[in-house]
Design a protein around this motif. Structure first.
Motif, PDB file in Angstrom:
ATOM      1  N   PRO A   1       0.907  -1.190  -0.123  1.00  0.00           N
ATOM      2  CA  PRO A   1      -0.055   0.115   0.055  1.00  0.00           C
ATOM      3  C   PRO A   1       0.895   1.264   0.026  1.00  0.00           C
ATOM      4  N   ARG A   2       0.354   2.407  -0.368  1.00  0.00           N
ATOM      5  CA  ARG A   2       0.913   3.559  -0.590  1.00  0.00           C
ATOM      6  C   ARG A   2       1.402   4.020   0.640  1.00  0.00           C
ATOM      7  N   CYS A   3       0.588   3.893   1.904  1.00  0.00           N
ATOM      8  CA  CYS A   3       0.908   4.331   3.175  1.00  0.00           C
ATOM      9  C   CYS A   3       2.316   3.827   3.539  1.00  0.00           C
ATOM     10  N   TRP A   4       2.743   2.614   3.109  1.00  0.00           N
ATOM     11  CA  TRP A   4       4.100   1.974   3.261  1.00  0.00           C
ATOM     12  C   TRP A   4       5.166   2.123   2.272  1.00  0.00           C
ATOM     13  N   GLY A   5       4.838   3.109   1.445  1.00  0.00           N
ATOM     14  CA  GLY A   5       5.864   3.094   0.380  1.00  0.00           C
ATOM     15  C   GLY A   5       5.794   2.663  -0.962  1.00  0.00           C
ATOM     16  N   GLY A   6       4.640   1.786  -1.095  1.00  0.00           N
ATOM     17  CA  GLY A   6       4.254   0.971  -2.266  1.00  0.00           C
ATOM     18  C   GLY A   6       3.680   1.687  -3.272  1.00  0.00           C
ATOM     19  N   ASN A   7       3.052   1.012  -4.407  1.00  0.00           N
ATOM     20  CA  ASN A   7       2.341   1.532  -5.597  1.00  0.00           C
ATOM     21  C   ASN A   7       0.868   1.050  -5.467  1.00  0.00           C
ATOM     22  N   GLY A   8       0.606   0.349  -4.387  1.00  0.00           N
ATOM     23  CA  GLY A   8      -0.806  -0.276  -4.185  1.00  0.00           C
ATOM     24  C   GLY A   8      -1.754   0.456  -3.717  1.00  0.00           C
ATOM     25  N   VAL A   9      -2.882   0.135  -3.067  1.00  0.00           N
ATOM     26  CA  VAL A   9      -3.997   0.905  -2.604  1.00  0.00           C
ATOM     27  C   VAL A   9      -3.516   2.040  -1.709  1.00  0.00           C
ATOM     28  N   ARG A  10      -4.391   3.373  -1.646  1.00  0.00           N
ATOM     29  CA  ARG A  10      -4.368   4.378  -0.764  1.00  0.00           C
ATOM     30  C   ARG A  10      -4.802   3.826   0.638  1.00  0.00           C
ATOM     31  N   ASP A  11      -5.862   3.130   0.701  1.00  0.00           N
ATOM     32  CA  ASP A  11      -6.286   2.734   1.749  1.00  0.00           C
ATOM     33  C   ASP A  11      -6.378   1.045   1.690  1.00  0.00           C
ATOM     34  N   LEU A  12      -6.045   0.841   2.980  1.00  0.00           N
ATOM     35  CA  LEU A  12      -6.126  -0.828   2.985  1.00  0.00           C
ATOM     36  C   LEU A  12      -7.080  -1.708   2.996  1.00  0.00           C
ATOM     37  N   TYR A  13      -8.301  -0.929   3.150  1.00  0.00           N
ATOM     38  CA  TYR A  13      -9.533  -1.401   2.959  1.00  0.00           C
ATOM     39  C   TYR A  13      -9.985  -1.599   1.514  1.00  0.00           C
ATOM     40  N   ASP A  14      -9.240  -0.868   0.564  1.00  0.00           N
ATOM     41  CA  ASP A  14      -9.698  -0.906  -0.771  1.00  0.00           C
ATOM     42  C   ASP A  14      -8.895  -1.963  -1.573  1.00  0.00           C
ATOM     43  N   SER A  15      -8.271  -2.888  -1.235  1.00  0.00           N
ATOM     44  CA  SER A  15      -7.553  -3.933  -1.745  1.00  0.00           C
ATOM     45  C   SER A  15      -8.668  -4.932  -2.199  1.00  0.00           C
ATOM     46  N   GLU A  16      -8.561  -5.580  -3.444  1.00  0.00           N
ATOM     47  CA  GLU A  16      -9.274  -6.415  -4.148  1.00  0.00           C
ATOM     48  C   GLU A  16      -9.633  -7.678  -3.214  1.00  0.00           C
ATOM     49  N   MET A  17      -8.574  -8.052  -2.447  1.00  0.00           N
ATOM     50  CA  MET A  17      -9.090  -9.298  -1.628  1.00  0.00           C
ATOM     51  C   MET A  17     -10.126  -8.842  -0.609  1.00  0.00           C
ATOM     52  N   GLU A  18      -9.716  -7.801   0.128  1.00  0.00           N
ATOM     53  CA  GLU A  18     -10.761  -7.064   1.221  1.00  0.00           C
ATOM     54  C   GLU A  18     -12.103  -6.793   0.680  1.00  0.00           C
ATOM     55  N   GLN A  19     -12.057  -6.354  -0.577  1.00  0.00           N
ATOM     56  CA  GLN A  19     -13.310  -5.831  -1.093  1.00  0.00           C
ATOM     57  C   GLN A  19     -14.178  -7.074  -1.460  1.00  0.00           C
ATOM     58  N   ALA A  20     -13.517  -8.118  -1.534  1.00  0.00           N
ATOM     59  CA  ALA A  20     -14.356  -9.349  -1.924  1.00  0.00           C
ATOM     60  C   ALA A  20     -15.000  -9.986  -0.747  1.00  0.00           C
ATOM     61  N   LEU A  21     -14.160  -9.764   0.320  1.00  0.00           N
ATOM     62  CA  LEU A  21     -14.830 -10.111   1.569  1.00  0.00           C
ATOM     63  C   LEU A  21     -15.675  -9.316   1.997  1.00  0.00           C
ATOM     64  N   TRP A  22     -15.993  -8.030   2.037  1.00  0.00           N
ATOM     65  CA  TRP A  22     -17.007  -7.296   2.040  1.00  0.00           C
ATOM     66  C   TRP A  22     -18.095  -7.587   1.257  1.00  0.00           C
ATOM     67  N   ALA A  23     -18.198  -7.800  -0.153  1.00  0.00           N
ATOM     68  CA  ALA A  23     -18.861  -8.292  -0.901  1.00  0.00           C
ATOM     69  C   ALA A  23     -19.788  -9.571  -0.169  1.00  0.00           C
ATOM     70  N   TRP A  24     -18.887 -10.555   0.147  1.00  0.00           N
ATOM     71  CA  TRP A  24     -19.389 -11.708   0.629  1.00  0.00           C
ATOM     72  C   TRP A  24     -20.464 -11.269   1.823  1.00  0.00           C
ATOM     73  N   VAL A  25     -19.804 -10.525   2.656  1.00  0.00           N
ATOM     74  CA  VAL A  25     -20.732 -10.367   3.798  1.00  0.00           C
ATOM     75  C   VAL A  25     -22.055  -9.447   3.410  1.00  0.00           C
ATOM     76  N   ARG A  26     -22.120  -8.638   2.675  1.00  0.00           N
ATOM     77  CA  ARG A  26     -23.103  -7.926   2.058  1.00  0.00           C
ATOM     78  C   ARG A  26     -24.187  -9.141   1.208  1.00  0.00           C
ATOM     79  N   THR A  27     -23.651  -9.969   0.575  1.00  0.00           N
ATOM     80  CA  THR A  27     -24.319 -10.746  -0.018  1.00  0.00           C
ATOM     81  C   THR A  27     -25.175 -11.822   0.955  1.00  0.00           C
ATOM     82  N   ASN A  28     -24.398 -12.298   1.900  1.00  0.00           N
ATOM     83  CA  ASN A  28     -25.245 -13.123   2.705  1.00  0.00           C
ATOM     84  C   ASN A  28     -26.361 -12.284   3.653  1.00  0.00           C
ATOM     85  N   LYS A  29     -25.866 -11.074   3.969  1.00  0.00           N
ATOM     86  CA  LYS A  29     -26.964 -10.516   4.659  1.00  0.00           C
ATOM     87  C   LYS A  29     -28.195 -10.215   3.852  1.00  0.00           C
TER      88      LYS A  29
END
Length: 313
Positions: free
Chosen positions: A275-303
């Motif tokens: 992530p960019r907060c640690w000097g990389g070229n990845g996401v700005r917000d750690l919660y914006d990662s593709e893997m994390e967003q897939a988790l959020w989508a899983w929870v929303r779908t179940n609900k």
């Protein structure tokens, strides 16, 4: 959570292994489960006993299989009787708390609130393919204060632990289903922002200890490595808590100062994942990662599928 039967089960709040009585009874059953005189070698007899024990435990929790048994044997340094005793405790714990159904249910009422106050997310994969789990443990004390303000604590501490169980089940049933000795993850603990007053909050310390014990007792051989991003004060804290950590686990932990963080992360992950907060070229917000967003989508779908409101999430 529903209380388990008093005679067998262990709940999220009762993490340690079963009583010595259960351990003794289990060891005896392993040695006497087959009648004398069978035409088997010692190895064949032991293998048959293990298969019989695993079949019984699988009836308690379908997650109990040979792969999980091998992980517990590894954690117990080859002691198969001890591994089966611990595995039995895990089987009853899973049954009592509905862990085998946790991915299909919507019983995570504080999922997004907990995410808001306490950083815990899936970032991506390491260079060798391990899922990367990040926790902002340095702000856990302040997160606990926020949990109190939102009414989650003190009455719903079990929901906090349940959320971490959900994360573990998601990782190893969805993200990485590899068999032992694979099927592990890299954990990054960000200690940035920790204060001495944080470790004086008994409720926060007790909750953190319960989560640590839950991982140690019921998710054996799952952490491949851990990076701890540590301010100077961490040396004092580590000296206090290291004795609570299994020695084999402690050996997997690498302490990294913020000044050397980028170099340490580049050993583990590509710059596009960092992530960019640690000097990389990845996401700005750690919660914006593709893997994390897939988790959020899983929870929303179940609900949604279970008719639970997802308004505002």
């Amino acid at each position: 959570l529903e209380p388990p039967p008093k005679s067998t089960a262990a709940t999220f709040g009762d993490i340690p292994s079963f009583s010595r009585r259960l351990s003794e009874e289990h060891s005896i059953s392993l040695r006497r489960s087959l009648v004398d005189g069978l035409d088997m070698t010692a190895d064949e007899l032991e293998s048959s006993q293990h298969r019989s024990a695993l079949a019984r435990l699988n009836e308690i929790s379908p997650a109990i299989d040979d792969d999980l048994f091998q992980r517990y044997v590894g954690a117990c340094k080859g002691d198969t009787a001890k591994a089966l005793t611990r595995l039995e405790a895990t089987a009853h714990w899973r049954q009592a708390n509905g862990v085998d159904r946790i991915l299909e249910e919507a019983n995570l009422p504080h999922f997004f609130t907990l995410k808001k106050h306490y950083l815990h997310c899936l970032l991506g994969r390491t260079k060798d393919g391990l899922p990367i789990v990040v926790e902002g443990i340095g702000r856990f004390g302040r997160a606990v204060t926020a949990f109190r303000q939102d009414g989650i604590l003190p009455d719903h501490a079990d929901q906090i632990i349940r959320q971490f169980v959900f994360h573990m089940e998601y990782i190893f049933n969805v993200v990485d289903t590899s068999a032992y000795p694979q099927g592990k993850f890299l954990r990054i603990y960000d200690m940035t922002g920790i204060k001495l007053r944080d470790i004086s909050d008994k409720e926060a310390v007790d909750l953190g200890y319960q989560m640590m014990q839950m991982l140690e007792h019921h998710y054996c051989e799952r952490m491949a490595r851990a990076l701890v991003i540590a301010p100077p004060i961490f040396s004092t804290i580590w000296a206090m808590v290291r004795g609570l950590v299994d020695p084999a686990t402690a050996e997997k932990i690498k302490i990294v100062t913020p000044r050397k963080l980028r170099a340490a992360l580049l050993e583990e992950m590509d710059v596009e994942v960092m992530p960019r907060c640690w000097g990389g070229n990845g996401v700005r917000d750690l919660y914006d990662s593709e893997m994390e967003q897939a988790l959020w989508a899983w929870v929303r779908t179940n609900k949604k599928s279970l008719g639970v409101s997802t308004h505002g999430v």
